[in-house]
Structures are given as C-alpha cells and as structure tokens.
Design an enzyme around this catalytic site. Structure first.
Site, PDB file in Angstrom:
ATOM      1  CG  ASN A  47      -1.709   1.181   1.238  1.00  0.00           C
ATOM      2  OD1 ASN A  47      -1.471   2.180   0.963  1.00  0.00           O
ATOM      3  ND2 ASN A  47      -2.991   0.986   1.902  1.00  0.00           N
TER       4      ASN A  47
ATOM      5  CG  ASP B 242      -3.062  -6.043   9.445  1.00  0.00           C
ATOM      6  OD1 ASP B 242      -3.060  -6.310   8.312  1.00  0.00           O
ATOM      7  OD2 ASP B 242      -4.184  -6.253  10.038  1.00  0.00           O
ATOM      8  CB  SER B 243      -4.053  -0.195  10.125  1.00  0.00           C
ATOM      9  OG  SER B 243      -3.368   0.098   8.801  1.00  0.00           O
TER      10      SER B 243
ATOM     11  N   GLY C 271      -8.265   5.365   1.458  1.00  0.00           N
ATOM     12  CA  GLY C 271      -9.274   4.417   2.467  1.00  0.00           C
ATOM     13  C   GLY C 271     -10.191   5.073   2.813  1.00  0.00           C
ATOM     14  CE1 TYR C 272     -14.179   1.605   4.917  1.00  0.00           C
ATOM     15  CE2 TYR C 272     -11.783   0.926   5.414  1.00  0.00           C
ATOM     16  CZ  TYR C 272     -13.223   0.609   5.014  1.00  0.00           C
ATOM     17  OH  TYR C 272     -13.504  -0.781   4.657  1.00  0.00           O
TER      18      TYR C 272
HETATM   19  P1  ITT Z   1      -0.539  -4.332   3.122  1.00  0.00           P
HETATM   20  O1  ITT Z   1      -1.295  -5.139   3.872  1.00  0.00           O
HETATM   21  O2  ITT Z   1       0.065  -4.390   2.126  1.00  0.00           O
HETATM   22  O3  ITT Z   1       0.146  -3.659   4.151  1.00  0.00           O
HETATM   23  P2  ITT Z   1      -3.446  -3.049   3.025  1.00  0.00           P
HETATM   24  O4  ITT Z   1      -4.100  -1.803   2.717  1.00  0.00           O
HETATM   25  O5  ITT Z   1      -4.076  -4.270   2.391  1.00  0.00           O
HETATM   26  O6  ITT Z   1      -1.842  -3.016   2.720  1.00  0.00           O
HETATM   27  P3  ITT Z   1      -4.123  -3.648   5.807  1.00  0.00           P
HETATM   28  O7  ITT Z   1      -4.447  -5.341   5.434  1.00  0.00           O
HETATM   29  O8  ITT Z   1      -3.574  -3.451   7.042  1.00  0.00           O
HETATM   30  O9  ITT Z   1      -3.526  -2.978   4.632  1.00  0.00           O
HETATM   31  O10 ITT Z   1      -5.660  -3.213   5.527  1.00  0.00           O
HETATM   32  C1  ITT Z   1      -5.792  -1.795   6.060  1.00  0.00           C
HETATM   33  C2  ITT Z   1      -7.119  -1.128   5.453  1.00  0.00           C
HETATM   34  O11 ITT Z   1      -7.661  -0.384   6.427  1.00  0.00           O
HETATM   35  C3  ITT Z   1      -6.716  -0.180   4.269  1.00  0.00           C
HETATM   36  O12 ITT Z   1      -6.814  -0.839   3.006  1.00  0.00           O
HETATM   37  C4  ITT Z   1      -8.031   0.795   4.632  1.00  0.00           C
HETATM   38  O13 ITT Z   1      -8.915   0.134   4.013  1.00  0.00           O
HETATM   39  C5  ITT Z   1      -8.004   0.766   5.948  1.00  0.00           C
HETATM   40  N1  ITT Z   1      -7.130   1.860   6.645  1.00  0.00           N
HETATM   41  C6  ITT Z   1      -6.075   1.638   7.340  1.00  0.00           C
HETATM   42  N2  ITT Z   1      -5.506   2.816   7.461  1.00  0.00           N
HETATM   43  C7  ITT Z   1      -6.005   3.757   7.141  1.00  0.00           C
HETATM   44  C8  ITT Z   1      -5.854   5.148   7.144  1.00  0.00           C
HETATM   45  O14 ITT Z   1      -4.780   5.691   7.609  1.00  0.00           O
HETATM   46  N3  ITT Z   1      -6.783   5.928   6.455  1.00  0.00           N
HETATM   47  C9  ITT Z   1      -7.846   5.323   5.811  1.00  0.00           C
HETATM   48  N4  ITT Z   1      -8.113   3.849   5.839  1.00  0.00           N
HETATM   49  C10 ITT Z   1      -7.273   3.117   6.573  1.00  0.00           C
END
Ligand code: ITT
Length: 222
Positions: free
Chosen positions: A31, A90-91, A174-175
């Site tokens: 990401n 992871d977030s 994202g959100y």
């Molecule tokens: P990686 O696993 O490759 O790091 P990912 O985007 O799939 O990338 P996650 O599995 O941790 O990462 O999913 C995080 C999702 O949560 C992300 O795609 C957004 O939908 C949301 N998210 C997390 N942090 C955010 C932020 O700072 N602002 C907005 N949405 C967020």
C-alpha cells in the site's frame, strides 16, 4: 593498554552505529499510501523501502483474526526474504454501531480487496439509518518489527472519531473521506497529511516505533 582497548571499542561502536544509521527500514506493504505516511513521519531519520523496491516479494496471506497476527505474518514472512529491519503495519477501521466491523477485514469490506470506493459505499449503506450520535469509530494500527524471520517488538496506536454521513476531501486514502477525528468536523481527507499524521493511529504507533529505534541507535535523529 586500557586506553587503547577503550578507543578500539569506541571506534567499533561508532562503525556499527553508522552502518545501522545508513540501513533502510523496509516496510512490508503493498500500500503506497502507508509507505508515504511512514516516510513523511520518519522525516529523514532513515531511508524507507517497500514492496515496490522488491518485485519478487511473495504475497502474504492475511489469515489472522487480529491486527497483531496479520502484522506478525507480514513482518516475519518478508524479513525472512530480505536482509535488514522490516516493519509491517496492519490497520483498519472499527465502527461501534457495526460491532467493530470492518476491523481486520477493512481492506476488502466492500467486496474487492483494496477497493476504497466500494468500501466507503458499503460503509455509508450500512450506517444509513444510524444517527450522528451513534456513529463513533476508531482507526487502529499495529506495527511489528522483525528481522531474519523473527518478530522483535510490536506497537499499537488508535485514534477515536466518528463516521460522517457524506464523504469529503481528496487527501489520505481508504476510509479517510468518511472519518472525522474527535474534536474536528472535517474528515482526515479534508484535514490534510500534517494533521492526520499528528493524530492518526499510524502516527501514534510509529511514534513508539521511533522511540524504540532511537533507543537502539537504529535511526538517526533528524
Ligand atoms: P498491506 O497489507 O500491503 O500493508 P493493506 O492496505 O491491505 O496493505 P491492511 O491489510 O492493513 O493493509 O488493511 C488496511 C485497510 O484499512 C486499508 O486498506 C484501508 O481500507 C483501512 N485503513 C487503514 N489505515 C487507514 C488510514 O490511515 N486511512 C484510511 N483507511 C485506512
């Protein structure tokens, strides 16, 4: 003799530290928004690399049911493949009215992994009848640091807020267009990266990571 040994030890330590200070931090993410935020917040303490610098990285199946499990999977898998210190993030977003959903499934909530527009549409649909006072939510982030396939430490950060009824702003990812942090009426996407980084779940987790890295002399002070 004692003096010489002390000097040699001092020199070795300085050499080890300068090697460490030049070493990049490798972010186990695909990401680019996460990488950009982490790079901004590290502010030149060390170079930052991610999946875009390592075309042959494996896909890591995020089979965990907690942020910590998934961050550990990403950090340990990638650090077993590259040399150096690896950081995984992871977030996700946890909404009270949805009993904590989308949570660890935030990325694919709308039906397609990483499709932020679909995720936001679904969130608005699910909360359609929920009044403003019941739209409390928080972003959560767990970061894991690993080396040579083994987790060394983990750190968490959260930011409280609420889900807006219409999306606003073009910043972040994202959100962010739907999330207003407590104390603000605008979304993270409207508030911009400086405010977001100062308040965010990622900023709070990374501040703890930076303290840990500084204590171990693994990054320089900007
Ligand atoms: P990686 O696993 O490759 O790091 P990912 O985007 O799939 O990338 P996650 O599995 O941790 O990462 O999913 C995080 C999702 O949560 C992300 O795609 C957004 O939908 C949301 N998210 C997390 N942090 C955010 C932020 O700072 N602002 C907005 N949405 C967020």
């Amino acid at each position: 003799m004692e003096f010489c040994l002390k000097n040699v030890r001092q020199k070795n330590r300085t050499m080890a530290e300068s090697r460490a200070l030049n070493a990049p931090l490798i972010i186990a993410t695909r990401n680019p928004h996460k990488t950009m935020e982490i790079r901004q917040m590290l502010g030149g303490r060390c170079a930052v690399l991610d999946a875009s610098d390592f075309p042959d990285w494996p896909e890591v199946a995020e089979t965990g049911t907690t942020f910590l499990e998934n961050a550990t999977l990403k950090a340990e898998t990638i650090s077993a493949r590259v040399s150096g210190l690896v950081l995984a993030d992871d977030s996700g977003l946890m909404v009270d009215a949805l009993h904590g959903a989308p949570g660890v499934y935030s990325s694919g909530y709308g039906g397609q992994e990483g499709n932020h527009a679909m995720n936001n549409q679904k969130l608005l649909r699910e909360l359609h009848d929920v009044p403003a006072e019941n739209r409390a939510a928080r972003f959560v982030c767990t970061m894991v640091i690993a080396r040579e396939g083994k987790s060394l430490a983990h750190f968490c950060g959260e930011v409280e807020g609420r889900i807006l009824s219409t999306a606003g702003g073009a910043g972040g990812f994202g959100y962010d267009p739907l999330f207003a942090p407590t104390g603000y009426d605008q979304s993270f996407a409207e508030l911009g990266s400086k405010v977001k980084n100062a308040l965010s779940h990622r900023g709070r987790a990374l501040a703890k990571v930076i303290t840990w890295l500084e204590q171990k002399s693994l990054v320089s002070t900007p």
